[in-house]
Structure formats: structure tokens, C-alpha cells
Design an enzyme around this catalytic site. Sequence first.
Site, PDB file in Angstrom:
ATOM      1  N   GLY A 199       0.772  -1.233   0.000  1.00 15.52           N
ATOM      2  CA  GLY A 199       0.000   0.000   0.000  1.00 15.52           C
ATOM      3  C   GLY A 199       0.798   1.274   0.000  1.00 15.52           C
ATOM      4  N   ASP A 323      12.190   2.998  -6.145  1.00 17.13           N
ATOM      5  CA  ASP A 323      11.410   1.775  -5.969  1.00 17.13           C
ATOM      6  C   ASP A 323      12.303   0.536  -6.034  1.00 17.13           C
ATOM      7  OD1 ASP A 323       9.153   0.240  -5.491  1.00 17.13           O
ATOM      8  OD2 ASP A 323       8.573   0.115  -7.581  1.00 17.13           O
TER       9      ASP A 323
END
Length: 698
Positions: A199, A323
Site C-alpha cells: 500500500g 522503488d
Amino acid sequence: MRFKSIRYLGLVSALASLAAAAAYAGDPVPGQNPAQILTDAEDGDDWAAFGRTYDERHFSPLSQIGEANVANLKLAWFHDLPTGNSVSGPLAVDGVLYTATGYSVVRAFEADTGKMLWEHDTGATGLAGNKMHQGWGIRGLAYWDGMVFVGTHDGRLVALDTRDGSEVWSQMTVGKDDVRFISGPPRVFDGKVIIGHGGADVGPIRGYVTTFDAKTGKQLWRFHTVPGNPADGFENEAMEMAAQTWSGEWWKYGGGGTVWNAMTYDPDTHSIILGTGNGAPWNRRVRSEGKGDNLFLCSIIALDADTGEYKWHYQTNPGESWDYNSAMDMQLADLEIDGKPRKVVMTAPKNGFFYVIDRTNGKLISAEPLTKVTWAERIDLETGRPVEREGIRYEDGKTVVMWPGPNGGHNWLPMSFDPRTNIAYVPELQQPGTYNDRGIDPKAWKFTPGANDPAVNIDLTSNEPGAGTSEVVAYDVVNRKKLWTIPNPGFWNGGTMATAGNLLFQGNADGTFNAFSSRNGKKLWSFDAQTGVLAPPITYTVDGKQYVTVLSGFGVSGALFGDIVARFGWQYRSQPRRILTFSLDGAAKLPPAPARQELAPVSDPTFELDPDLAERGATVVGRRCIVCHGVDLKAAGIAPDLRVSPVPANAGAFDAVVRQGALVSRGMPAYPDVSKEDLDAARHYIRMKAREYAESRM
């Protein structure tokens, strides 16, 4: 063992679940030590965990099927699955196969015949709400003492009785109204079950893992992976230490560091080892004033398995901004390195290096590149830190092209490790990413609810040689070198499984499931699965006969990459999704493959396209839709192709689906916060792409 067939559907309240758990005395399988099948490396009859045993090697000691006879492998049975995610890893225990697909629908089958014994739908789509905004589905299960455990997209951890699929207990592991969700498989150890969540890409999330008593569902301990607001006090000394590596008011952004996939139990040191994710948001200039290592992002963390107390950590990317998370699978081994025995944990995270770490203390042993790496010159073995190349942090609005990109040199689809040869088989990816943060004000930026906005401008397209390809890398862990590679036909490649039969199994995006020699990579067998195969395979025995099972169906975040994954033509509604099981004497046959259809774009000549609205709509779609519906709306089978869907062509129908949630039960999340103006802009962008598609077909 055979169980009476039953279909169990519905949810039980938390109170009733706990009462049922109290009445359920564990009811272990007769004669079975619940830990034995997770620790015995020599007994390959069962596949009782995501990676088969605690060491997570995805290796089987079975050799009945081997190099000499794998060419005779045939389909033993298959089972058609409904529309939805089918890339998860199954389990096989005592002759029963357990699978989880879609949004945590669990099924049990006779492993040798394919007869379905029971089905349990956790009802996640009706409960997930805004947690549906990352639509991955479920990736696997866990087993312990007559129960299977599954996480749900709405954040529950559910224990099911293996006899009939009935719910033993259910616990909510996240905030009811936050954007945390579960997509990864739980792990069990020593009578406990642990789960994390995802999330951090869509909201201000502070990562953590939670451990429960496997028998009763009682929460035992929780460990946060990044520090919270210092004014609230710190949960432990580890969080106090980590806070020294953050700056500004990081807690307002959550921080990230979610444990959405990788957790490995080490019985030798009685540690649970976690692999943590990226920052929230990605851009360190936003979340931490551009300063600090930001522990424990992108880290390997060891905790005491009884208490959750911090032991050690190793951070792969200090202060990460791309990321480059470290949530990829981690495997354990005892190796002789430089003449000394070492207990190691091995991992190949997104950043492109293969790491070998001493699992007793977290010290780096080796780190070598597996794929094309341009962001770092090397990993310094003395400090353990990467030697970063200049400009990779896109300072002052500069643009940087880096290999690998945000999808990584290796993603969640697992590697395997053969302990006989000390060779790891890694499904490796090759694709750069282009990063800059022009137009982003670090002081003004905030999360847009339900949107993928990492505070970085990212371009995933590339014409550079090798971009959009993949391969399997055979890596000699002790001698720190690549031995050989197997080129794959597509960008996304499946998880691998190695066996003592000197075999390496892997599925591919082109619709084949393959067996290679694990000695040299030579292809020995291939099966036409009629659709992409990405799930990790497993192998096991029933009544002394070896079987191999894999799930088929193309549906993973590869939709993000448009043409490089969409070129195989898998359609969301028409591609078959199946459980495929093989044996040497199999006699089943698949029905004829469905004809591949290039669907025609919806014609709407009366629609008056507004180019300015379409440009605005590109941003709306980019932040909320492309994760599933694809770059340039080329969905690659994970979701419907909006260019050929009649829904966006009708304003009322589009509003009903997007803002009102008319298709939530089928996995399409609702976006009630999207304004009608943005929704209209998105329609214009979709109609523009549909017309471009129509023109390209002429």
C-alpha cells in the site's frame, strides 16, 4: 487422505471466529509433526510452504522425473479457473493440493485426480473498499497443523480447516479504512503465522509485520519497519535508532518500508528475516528532505522469532528513491566460502545485484550484478554500501536513465537454489527507467487518495538494446559468477523451481511451461498452456508417484509496460486460466485453444474529442488506471482493454463503474474521490486512444 467435498462461502464475525478457534484443538494430521514437513530437506513428498520448506529454496529433492525421462511428462489433469489473478504458488500436503486465486478464493483438490474437495471465498472484494486500488490479487498460502492460511485484499489473515475449508479464525491485520492490503503469502514458523502488507505506493503508509498464534489467531507481536512520529514515543530501541536516519516530518508521509512479500524463518538462529519495500513516496526529497539512509527501507531485517525484537539489518539501498525495494524472496543455505563455513541468506532484490549475507550478524559477504546495472559502480564489501554513480538522484530537476528501472532486475516471482551445486536460478528482467522530479514541489506535494503518484516523473519506455527482455540466470553463489543464461521470449518471466532430477521448471509469457537441464540450461520439454504462465511451479508425490503443478493465466503488473508484455495477445476475458498438473503417465488433454482475437476498438464517430481534456485525462489515467489497464491502455490480460470496452463510451456507465463501484465484486475498485471533471477527461483520453488504435488497424 481424502476429504468430503463441501462448498463454504461467506464471512464469520471476529467474535465467532475466535470462539471457533478456541474450540478447534489444532486437530493435527495423524502422525504428522507440523514442523517436520517444513524442516526436512530430504523428504519431497509435500510442498507445504511457498518455497517448500523454511529455507525458501524452491527446490525439491524428488528425482523420479529427471533429465532422462522428462520428455515423457504429460498432462495428468487440469481445472479451469474463473477470471482473475492466477499467478500464485500452490501447496500440496498429504495428497491434497491447495490453491488461492483471484481475491483470495481458496480451493482444495485431490492432488492426483483433480477432484475439487472444497472452495472458500473470503469475500474480499466486497470488503476491501479503497484497498482495491492496487489490484494484484493473492500470491500464495501457508500451511500448519491441519490449517491453511491466506491473506485477503481487505487486510484480514484467515485460517481455514483443511478438512472442509471452514473458517477457524480471522483477524484484521490493518486499519479498516487505510489503503493497506495483503497480496503476499503468509509464513508459518514454530506455531506462529506472520503477515505483512502493501500500500505504500498509494498512501501515507508506515510498514509493519504482525505475528499471530497459528492455533487461536491471538496477536503475539508487531514490528514496524520505519519510525513513526517521535512525539508519540518509539515502540522499541530499533525505531529510536532508525529515526536518526530520517529528516523533516517524515511520519506525515508514512515512510513506507512495507513487507509485502519476503519473509523467511531461520530455525538455526530462531530468527524471522524480513525483506522491506520502498519509501512512501519514492522521492527522498519529499519524504525526508533529501537526507538520511531512511532505515529500514529496502533492507533485510532479522528479528527474534519469539518476541519480534530487532537483531540486525542490512540495507541494500540507503536513502532509496527509485522503488528499488528488497521484498524479493530470500533463501537460506550453509555454504563454505573462502574456506570457512557460513550460514547465509541470499537475495536478488530489484536493484540488480545478487547478495549473500551472513545470517548470524547481517554482514555482507558478496554482491555481484546479475543484470545490466548503471546506477552503481559496485557494492563496497567493506562498508556494505553501494558506490553510486553521479546524478542518479535526479537532483535539480535533472533526468536520469537507470538500469534496472523501477520494475527491477528481479521481481517477486521467485528464484530457486540447488543446495547440491550451490547454483541459484534467477528470473531476471532487463528494462531501464527514466526519472526526474521536475514540477514537483517537495514542500507542497501530498498523496492523492487512491492514485499511484510516487512524487517522481517516470518513463518506462526505451529503445535501448536489450530493453524489454528477460532471461534465467544460473548463478554460482560460492564463486560469485554467472554460469549461463536462458533467454526468455517476453519481458515478464515466471518463477523457477529446481529439482534433484537435474531439472529447472519455468513458465513464460508466451504460453509455454518448460523444463530445462539445470546443469546447462538446455530445453528438454515444453507444454503449450494456451496462455501465459508466470506462477511458481511445485512438485510432490501421491502414493509414490511424482507430480508437477503450476497455475496458468497471464495477469501480473506487467500491464504497466504496454507493448512489451501485450504483444502476446492475451485478453482478460478470453484467455484460459487453469491449474495444470503433470505426471509421466498423464492422459489428459486440453480442449482446443481459443482463437486469438484482436478485439476491435469501440466506434463512436459522434463523440467530439477535446485534445486539451484528453491531455488532462492522460494524467488521471496514468495515476489511477495504468497499473491494471496498461501503458497506452494495452492491458496485456490483467484487466479489460479500455480501448475496446463499451463502458467508457457511455458517460453514465463509466461513472457507475469508476465512481460508484458497480464492478467492485469483479475486482474493479471504486474511485468516489475522482471528480466528474477528471472522469470526463479520462473518457476523452480513452476515446483518443481508441481512435488511434482504430487508425492503426486500417
